[in-house]
Design a protein around this motif. Structure first.
Motif, PDB file in Angstrom:
ATOM      1  N   MET A 127       0.685  -1.214  -0.228  1.00 18.24           N
ATOM      2  CA  MET A 127      -0.007  -0.120  -0.264  1.00 18.24           C
ATOM      3  C   MET A 127       1.035   1.182  -0.039  1.00 18.24           C
ATOM      4  SD  MET A 127      -2.812   1.322   2.620  1.00 18.24           S
ATOM      5  CE  MET A 127      -3.776  -0.420   2.576  1.00 18.24           C
ATOM      6  N   SER A 128       0.438   2.204  -0.812  1.00 15.31           N
ATOM      7  CA  SER A 128       1.531   3.395  -1.044  1.00 15.31           C
ATOM      8  C   SER A 128       1.009   4.345   0.254  1.00 15.31           C
ATOM      9  CB  SER A 128       1.043   4.053  -2.302  1.00 15.31           C
ATOM     10  OG  SER A 128       1.667   5.474  -2.530  1.00 15.31           O
ATOM     11  N   ASN A 129       2.164   5.145   0.594  1.00 14.56           N
ATOM     12  CA  ASN A 129       1.865   6.138   1.780  1.00 14.56           C
ATOM     13  C   ASN A 129       1.834   7.168   1.266  1.00 14.56           C
ATOM     14  OD1 ASN A 129       1.697   4.211   3.968  1.00 14.56           O
ATOM     15  ND2 ASN A 129       3.972   4.212   4.134  1.00 14.56           N
ATOM     16  N   ARG A 130       1.821   7.670  -0.046  1.00 17.59           N
ATOM     17  CA  ARG A 130       1.766   8.989  -0.507  1.00 17.59           C
ATOM     18  C   ARG A 130       0.252   9.526  -0.860  1.00 17.59           C
ATOM     19  NH1 ARG A 130       5.243  10.851  -5.706  1.00 17.59           N
ATOM     20  NH2 ARG A 130       4.435  13.116  -5.783  1.00 17.59           N
ATOM     21  N   ILE A 131       0.381  10.755  -0.285  1.00 24.07           N
ATOM     22  CA  ILE A 131      -0.917  11.470  -0.486  1.00 24.07           C
ATOM     23  C   ILE A 131      -0.893  13.021  -0.624  1.00 24.07           C
ATOM     24  CG2 ILE A 131      -1.963  10.076   1.499  1.00 24.07           C
ATOM     25  CD1 ILE A 131      -1.751  12.551   3.249  1.00 24.07           C
ATOM     26  N   HIS A 132      -1.728  13.384  -1.349  1.00 26.85           N
ATOM     27  CA  HIS A 132      -1.784  14.903  -1.428  1.00 26.85           C
ATOM     28  C   HIS A 132      -2.575  15.435  -0.353  1.00 26.85           C
ATOM     29  CE1 HIS A 132      -0.145  14.923  -5.714  1.00 26.85           C
ATOM     30  NE2 HIS A 132      -0.585  13.773  -5.785  1.00 26.85           N
ATOM     31  N   LEU A 133      -1.642  16.607   0.263  1.00 25.71           N
ATOM     32  CA  LEU A 133      -2.298  17.361   1.233  1.00 25.71           C
ATOM     33  C   LEU A 133      -2.677  18.949   0.821  1.00 25.71           C
ATOM     34  CD1 LEU A 133      -3.325  17.209   4.329  1.00 25.71           C
ATOM     35  CD2 LEU A 133      -0.797  17.957   4.963  1.00 25.71           C
ATOM     36  N   HIS A 134      -3.775  19.173   0.838  1.00 25.78           N
ATOM     37  CA  HIS A 134      -4.185  20.723   0.449  1.00 25.78           C
ATOM     38  C   HIS A 134      -4.376  21.365   1.575  1.00 25.78           C
ATOM     39  CE1 HIS A 134      -4.344  19.604  -4.190  1.00 25.78           C
ATOM     40  NE2 HIS A 134      -4.950  18.546  -3.397  1.00 25.78           N
ATOM     41  N   ALA A 191       0.611  16.924  13.266  1.00 26.23           N
ATOM     42  CA  ALA A 191      -0.160  15.778  13.116  1.00 26.23           C
ATOM     43  C   ALA A 191       0.792  14.822  12.090  1.00 26.23           C
ATOM     44  CB  ALA A 191      -1.394  15.994  12.477  1.00 26.23           C
ATOM     45  N   LEU A 192       1.302  15.130  11.096  1.00 22.84           N
ATOM     46  CA  LEU A 192       2.382  14.379  10.282  1.00 22.84           C
ATOM     47  C   LEU A 192       3.267  13.722  11.021  1.00 22.84           C
ATOM     48  CD1 LEU A 192       2.177  16.363   6.979  1.00 22.84           C
ATOM     49  CD2 LEU A 192       1.061  14.177   7.458  1.00 22.84           C
ATOM     50  N   ALA A 193       3.681  14.346  12.100  1.00 17.97           N
ATOM     51  CA  ALA A 193       4.697  13.648  12.747  1.00 17.97           C
ATOM     52  C   ALA A 193       4.590  12.465  13.542  1.00 17.97           C
ATOM     53  CB  ALA A 193       5.119  14.823  14.066  1.00 17.97           C
ATOM     54  N   GLN A 194       3.203  12.136  13.632  1.00 20.13           N
ATOM     55  CA  GLN A 194       2.823  10.998  14.108  1.00 20.13           C
ATOM     56  C   GLN A 194       2.792   9.622  13.153  1.00 20.13           C
ATOM     57  OE1 GLN A 194       2.227  11.050  17.603  1.00 20.13           O
ATOM     58  NE2 GLN A 194       2.670  13.251  17.043  1.00 20.13           N
ATOM     59  N   PHE A 195       3.165   9.842  11.847  1.00 14.76           N
ATOM     60  CA  PHE A 195       3.245   8.712  10.927  1.00 14.76           C
ATOM     61  C   PHE A 195       4.647   8.832  10.350  1.00 14.76           C
ATOM     62  CE2 PHE A 195      -1.103  10.569  11.359  1.00 14.76           C
ATOM     63  CZ  PHE A 195      -1.712   9.558  11.403  1.00 14.76           C
ATOM     64  N   GLU A 196       5.036   7.473  10.432  1.00 12.02           N
ATOM     65  CA  GLU A 196       6.362   7.171   9.701  1.00 12.02           C
ATOM     66  C   GLU A 196       6.306   7.018   8.413  1.00 12.02           C
ATOM     67  OE1 GLU A 196       8.251   4.099  11.907  1.00 12.02           O
ATOM     68  OE2 GLU A 196       8.145   5.306  13.758  1.00 12.02           O
ATOM     69  N   ASP A 197       7.298   7.369   7.429  1.00 13.86           N
ATOM     70  CA  ASP A 197       7.435   6.974   6.196  1.00 13.86           C
ATOM     71  C   ASP A 197       6.539   7.465   5.213  1.00 13.86           C
ATOM     72  OD1 ASP A 197       9.856   5.553   6.681  1.00 13.86           O
ATOM     73  OD2 ASP A 197       8.863   3.693   7.285  1.00 13.86           O
ATOM     74  N   ALA A 198       5.695   8.683   5.596  1.00 17.26           N
ATOM     75  CA  ALA A 198       4.551   9.240   5.001  1.00 17.26           C
ATOM     76  C   ALA A 198       5.005   9.954   3.908  1.00 17.26           C
ATOM     77  CB  ALA A 198       3.487   9.772   6.012  1.00 17.26           C
ATOM     78  N   ASP A 199       4.641   9.850   2.722  1.00 13.53           N
ATOM     79  CA  ASP A 199       5.011  10.557   1.513  1.00 13.53           C
ATOM     80  C   ASP A 199       3.787  11.538   1.143  1.00 13.53           C
ATOM     81  OD1 ASP A 199       6.097  11.690  -0.881  1.00 13.53           O
ATOM     82  OD2 ASP A 199       6.064   9.810  -2.016  1.00 13.53           O
ATOM     83  N   VAL A 200       4.147  12.621   1.694  1.00 10.67           N
ATOM     84  CA  VAL A 200       3.312  13.725   1.632  1.00 10.67           C
ATOM     85  C   VAL A 200       3.570  14.872   0.580  1.00 10.67           C
ATOM     86  CG1 VAL A 200       1.753  15.494   2.949  1.00 10.67           C
ATOM     87  CG2 VAL A 200       2.670  13.279   3.936  1.00 10.67           C
ATOM     88  N   VAL A 201       2.591  15.093  -0.308  1.00 10.46           N
ATOM     89  CA  VAL A 201       2.902  16.198  -1.237  1.00 10.46           C
ATOM     90  C   VAL A 201       2.029  17.338  -0.906  1.00 10.46           C
ATOM     91  CG1 VAL A 201       2.575  16.820  -3.756  1.00 10.46           C
ATOM     92  CG2 VAL A 201       3.365  14.688  -3.137  1.00 10.46           C
ATOM     93  N   ARG A 202       2.433  18.291  -0.205  1.00  9.90           N
ATOM     94  CA  ARG A 202       1.692  19.504   0.257  1.00  9.90           C
ATOM     95  C   ARG A 202       1.435  20.540  -0.886  1.00  9.90           C
ATOM     96  NH1 ARG A 202       3.811  20.672   6.471  1.00  9.90           N
ATOM     97  NH2 ARG A 202       4.746  18.509   6.605  1.00  9.90           N
ATOM     98  N   HIS A 203       0.030  20.915  -0.897  1.00 11.38           N
ATOM     99  CA  HIS A 203      -0.367  22.002  -1.717  1.00 11.38           C
ATOM    100  C   HIS A 203      -0.848  23.357  -0.663  1.00 11.38           C
ATOM    101  CE1 HIS A 203      -0.189  19.455  -5.136  1.00 11.38           C
ATOM    102  NE2 HIS A 203      -0.601  18.524  -4.197  1.00 11.38           N
ATOM    103  N   PHE A 204      -0.177  24.235  -0.832  1.00 10.43           N
ATOM    104  CA  PHE A 204      -0.512  25.430   0.245  1.00 10.43           C
ATOM    105  C   PHE A 204      -1.299  26.543  -0.476  1.00 10.43           C
ATOM    106  CE2 PHE A 204       1.300  28.941   2.901  1.00 10.43           C
ATOM    107  CZ  PHE A 204       0.481  28.754   4.052  1.00 10.43           C
ATOM    108  N   TRP A 205      -2.362  26.874  -0.092  1.00 13.88           N
ATOM    109  CA  TRP A 205      -3.195  27.861  -0.668  1.00 13.88           C
ATOM    110  C   TRP A 205      -3.457  28.973   0.573  1.00 13.88           C
ATOM    111  CZ3 TRP A 205      -2.990  26.361  -5.405  1.00 13.88           C
ATOM    112  CH2 TRP A 205      -3.056  25.253  -5.924  1.00 13.88           C
TER     113      TRP A 205
END
Length: 280
Positions: A1-8, A25-39
């Motif tokens: 299962m992929s750990n990659r998510i887009h976070l807007h 919140a993200l600090a509680q998850f290991e190896d999470a591949d997060v692509v952040r989109h900041f608006w």
């Protein structure tokens, strides 16, 4: 299962609060591949409409702090249509405060960033801290809230700047065996003096890395193991002799060190007495 998510992250203000909560919140998850989109600064329906195609093109989790009812309703509607989870992260806290205070929250974007007295106090604290870094301006040390002391590369400056951003006036002084600090350091009444210490082995490693960034490869006393141990002992002895609080920063981040300093400061303020020596 992929750990990659887009976070807007959508905010009607600077987005500082939103980013901070998301990071925590993200600090509680290991190896999470997060692509952040900041608006940030999303304060109109028109602005939001320009963002919605990006959300649809990069489906993921949407976190938002929007107080304008029209803008908020449109975002929630669009997320529902696209099957995207949308979380208004401050709602539960705001609702709890409304209940506890018996009043409605003001729906004004960026209200927490208003240029009130607290804002100007923070700016003043930052200016003071920058002007009193690394032992500079010792004549004004009595005006500081906090005084940090420690050997070279013990995180004094970054911790000072972090604390200044929290509104504390901070000065710091490097402790050097061959060069005693100004006598003013031992006469301070208002500032809480805190000694920062670290494991000699870790200190040597940090200093070596520092020299490498300066393209300096010569072996000097600055990174000599025995010499560094003597420096740390010298500093610790000074902390103990003067009854200063002591924080070991060996395994602490800057944020963790600052949090420990703030806790000591608040405890001292509550007691109305000078902080005694206490390793943290």
């Amino acid at each position: 299962m992929s750990n990659r998510i887009h976070l807007h992250l959508l905010s009607d203000s600077t987005g500082e609060t939103l980013e901070m909560l998301a990071k925590a919140a993200l600090a509680q998850f290991e190896d999470a591949d997060v692509v952040r989109h900041f608006w940030p600064m999303v304060r109109s329906r028109q602005h939001l409409e320009r963002i919605l195609p990006e959300l649809k093109a990069n489906p993921g989790l949407v976190l938002f702090t929007l107080v304008n009812p029209e803008t908020r309703e449109r975002l929630e509607q669009a997320c529902t249509q696209s099957g995207l989870p949308a979380v208004p992260i401050l709602d539960r806290v705001t609702e709890a405060l409304e209940k506890a205070l018996g009043q409605e929250a003001h729906g004004r974007p960026g209200r927490q960033h208003a240029m009130d007295q607290a804002y100007f106090n923070r700016v003043e604290a930052i200016q003071f801290t920058i002007a009193h870094d690394d032992g500079i301006g010792w004549e004004d040390w009595e005006e500081a809230d906090i005084m940090l002391a420690g050997v070279s590369r013990s995180s004094k400056t970054p911790t000072s700047i972090y604390l200044a951003n929290r509104g504390y006036k901070v000065a710091n002084i490097p402790l050097v065996v061959e060069s005693p600090p100004p006598s003013k350091l031992f006469e301070l009444k208002h500032p809480m003096v805190v000694g920062l210490t670290t494991a000699p082995e870790r200190l040597v490693q940090i200093r070596r890395n520092r020299l490498l960034t300066l393209n300096e490869e010569r072996q000097t006393d600055y990174v000599d193991n025995e010499r560094v141990k003597d420096e740390v002992k010298f500093a610790r002895r000074m902390f103990a002799d003067n009854g200063w609080a002591v924080i070991d920063v060996t395994r602490r981040s800057i944020e963790e060190t600052a949090a420990a300093v703030i806790r000591l400061y608040n405890e001292r303020k509550a007691r109305g007495t000078r902080q005694g020596a206490k390793p943290i």
